[in-house]
Design a protein around this motif. Structure first.
Motif, PDB file in Angstrom:
ATOM      1  N   MET A 250       0.819  -0.572   0.518  1.00 45.00           N
ATOM      2  CA  MET A 250       0.035  -0.092   0.116  1.00 45.00           C
ATOM      3  C   MET A 250       0.896   1.264  -0.405  1.00 45.00           C
ATOM      4  O   MET A 250       2.114   0.794   0.647  1.00 45.00           O
ATOM      5  CB  MET A 250      -1.085  -0.417   1.200  1.00 45.00           C
ATOM      6  CG  MET A 250      -1.479  -1.128   1.778  1.00 45.00           C
ATOM      7  SD  MET A 250      -2.339  -1.448   2.949  1.00 45.00           S
ATOM      8  CE  MET A 250      -4.010  -0.224   2.867  1.00 45.00           C
ATOM      9  N   THR A 251       0.246   2.333  -0.371  1.00 46.93           N
ATOM     10  CA  THR A 251       0.820   3.370  -0.627  1.00 46.93           C
ATOM     11  C   THR A 251       1.498   4.185   0.791  1.00 46.93           C
ATOM     12  O   THR A 251       1.745   4.785   1.415  1.00 46.93           O
ATOM     13  CB  THR A 251       0.540   4.642  -2.048  1.00 46.93           C
ATOM     14  OG1 THR A 251       0.848   3.705  -3.148  1.00 46.93           O
ATOM     15  CG2 THR A 251       1.343   5.515  -2.039  1.00 46.93           C
ATOM     16  N   SER A 252      -0.591   4.140   1.282  1.00 50.46           N
ATOM     17  CA  SER A 252      -0.571   4.889   2.392  1.00 50.46           C
ATOM     18  C   SER A 252      -0.799   3.164   3.203  1.00 50.46           C
ATOM     19  O   SER A 252      -1.351   3.056   2.495  1.00 50.46           O
ATOM     20  CB  SER A 252      -1.504   5.979   2.779  1.00 50.46           C
ATOM     21  OG  SER A 252      -2.096   6.140   3.050  1.00 50.46           O
ATOM     22  N   GLN A 253      -0.961   3.717   4.630  1.00 50.28           N
ATOM     23  CA  GLN A 253      -1.428   2.536   5.488  1.00 50.28           C
ATOM     24  C   GLN A 253      -2.511   3.524   5.948  1.00 50.28           C
ATOM     25  O   GLN A 253      -2.913   2.284   7.481  1.00 50.28           O
ATOM     26  CB  GLN A 253      -0.591   2.534   6.178  1.00 50.28           C
ATOM     27  CG  GLN A 253       0.978   0.858   5.464  1.00 50.28           C
ATOM     28  CD  GLN A 253       1.600   2.287   4.320  1.00 50.28           C
ATOM     29  OE1 GLN A 253       1.922   3.378   4.689  1.00 50.28           O
ATOM     30  NE2 GLN A 253       2.018   1.464   3.525  1.00 50.28           N
ATOM     31  N   ARG A 254      -3.376   4.413   6.234  1.00 47.69           N
ATOM     32  CA  ARG A 254      -3.734   5.315   6.538  1.00 47.69           C
ATOM     33  C   ARG A 254      -5.243   4.395   7.396  1.00 47.69           C
ATOM     34  O   ARG A 254      -5.326   3.757   8.189  1.00 47.69           O
ATOM     35  CB  ARG A 254      -4.475   6.388   6.260  1.00 47.69           C
ATOM     36  CG  ARG A 254      -3.632   7.554   6.732  1.00 47.69           C
ATOM     37  CD  ARG A 254      -4.573   8.709   5.648  1.00 47.69           C
ATOM     38  NE  ARG A 254      -3.487   9.699   6.605  1.00 47.69           N
ATOM     39  CZ  ARG A 254      -3.947  10.993   6.599  1.00 47.69           C
ATOM     40  NH1 ARG A 254      -4.507  11.717   5.711  1.00 47.69           N
ATOM     41  NH2 ARG A 254      -3.313  12.272   6.803  1.00 47.69           N
TER      42      ARG A 254
END
Length: 417
Positions: free
Chosen positions: A297-301
């Motif tokens: 994932m690019t962002s793990q938010r």
């Protein structure tokens, strides 16, 4: 991106992403990492089934007995900030070897016939594990830069496997060795020795590389870089630290009290132990899968918020239906707790651009994390004593889950320190 004075300062590092060094054979490297990881929780989990016997042996109070498990956690927080300096001066390979040997010595010190030795051994074990906790993310970042998240999942899973095996084998080892709790706990020093022997080729190879390059130990090995400046002023670093710290507090609180919570609500103690063991088993699943997902994932938010949400759901089930929902809560909490551990460690390698940066962020986040986590079991016990039940403790844990979610939302941003 430019930063205005009104914005949160962003810590940057100009060091390039390290290139994998040529250590001993990759199979030896992986074996060494896994054996070291097995040691990082085993000696802590092994003592839990023996606390009652240790209490009777030395005539300890309940509070003093609780310190047997609390002291190592506390000193993991104390020892973590020292590790980046050690790795920069002596090299990661030698620091890891030394920490494993010190860990084995602490295991043996803990079983000597003295209360002072018991607690001194706990201190030594905590500091040694702190050094390993901080060293390993940097090592993984340096040796597996393109697969750091996946390797983080592998070694965090191995840590939990070691803890599960140790908790399950402590009593059988006591019976098999016939030497009481001392022989059972002391036997885990053998695992540390095996890990040290398996790690020795990495130390020898790194020494040869330095000699060939004419480099001083302080200069580090291939992939070394300057430390990140101003990390303690970075909002991102604090968000990662809070995510790890409060997640760990939730874990250690339930490790200490979950079987008791179930038993006090009418569940048979044997069944409560099985529920707890089931939850621990599922932690392995979360610790393995979540870092793998995070690395893709690019962002793990969203992933961080999902882990917080699962923690909250499991705690809510314990609050409203502790006995009828025990197995459901155990399953949810197992995945959430293991996943939170794996994601917290993955943040260290995903949010940094170098091995030195990963070690430095690991030192900060784990110092804060374990100091916060050490307060969990003690605080929960005190709140239970004050209120006469577990509802207030579980409700407070739900509030902390919201803090974890907010911290994870910030830590999951696609940014690098």
């Amino acid at each position: 991106m430019a930063v205005t004075r009104a914005q949160q300062p962003v810590v940057t590092s100009s060091a390039p992403l390290p290139v994998r060094s040529r250590l001993a054979h990759p199979a030896l490297l992986l074996t060494g990492i896994l054996l070291v990881a097995l040691n990082m929780r085993a000696c802590l989990a092994a003592i839990s089934p023996m606390v009652g016997e240790i209490q009777r042996t030395f005539g300890l109070s309940t509070t003093a007995s609780g310190l047997i498990t609390t002291v190592p956690v506390l000193f993991q927080g104390v020892g973590a900030p020292l590790t980046p300096r050690l790795t920069r001066r002596f090299g990661t390979e030698r620091v890891v070897l030394g920490a494993v040997l010190v860990l084995g010595a602490g295991v043996l010190l803990r079983v000597l016939p003295s209360v002072v030795a018991l607690y001194a051994g706990c201190v030594v074990i905590g500091v040694a594990i702190a050094v390993l906790n901080v060293s390993m993310p940097g090592l993984v970042k340096r040796e597996f830069p393109e697969r750091a998240a996946a390797m983080t999942g592998v070694y965090s899973t191995t840590m939990l496997v070691g803890a599960t095996l140790a908790a399950g084998l402590s009593v059988p080892l006591e019976h098999a060795l016939g030497g009481g709790w001392e022989a059972s706990l002391g036997a885990w020093s053998v695992l540390a020795l095996v890990a040290a022997v398996a790690w020795l080729p990495q130390v020898l190879r790194s020494r040869d590389e330095r000699a060939a390059a004419g480099a001083a130990p302080a200069a580090g090995r291939a992939g070394a870089s300057k430390p990140i400046e101003g990390i303690w002023r970075s909002g991102l670093a604090w968000q990662i630290s809070l995510f790890m710290g409060i997640s760990s507090l939730l874990v250690y609180t339930l490790v200490a009290w979950m079987p008791t919570i179930l038993a006090e609500h009418g569940m048979d103690r044997g069944q409560a132990g099985l529920v707890f063991a089931f939850s621990n088993l599922l932690q392995v699943v979360g610790a393995f899968l979540v870092p793998l997902i995070a690395g893709r994932m690019t962002s793990q938010r969203a992933l961080a918020v999902a882990m917080a949400g699962l923690n909250g759901l499991g705690i809510a089930v314990l609050l409203v239906a502790p006995v009828p929902g025990a197995w459901v809560a155990a399953a949810i909490l197992g995945v959430a707790q293991g996943g939170s551990l794996g994601l917290g460690l993955a943040f260290i390698v995903l949010r940094t651009g170098s091995a030195a940066g990963a070690a430095q962020l690991g030192g900060m986040s784990q110092a804060i994390g374990y100091l916060v986590a050490a307060a969990g079991p003690v605080g929960a016990g005190a709140l239970h004593q004050l209120t006469g039940g577990w509802s207030a403790t579980l409700a407070l844990m739900l509030v902390l889950v919201a803090v974890v979610g907010a911290a994870g939302w910030g830590a999951g941003r696609n940014r690098t320190l």
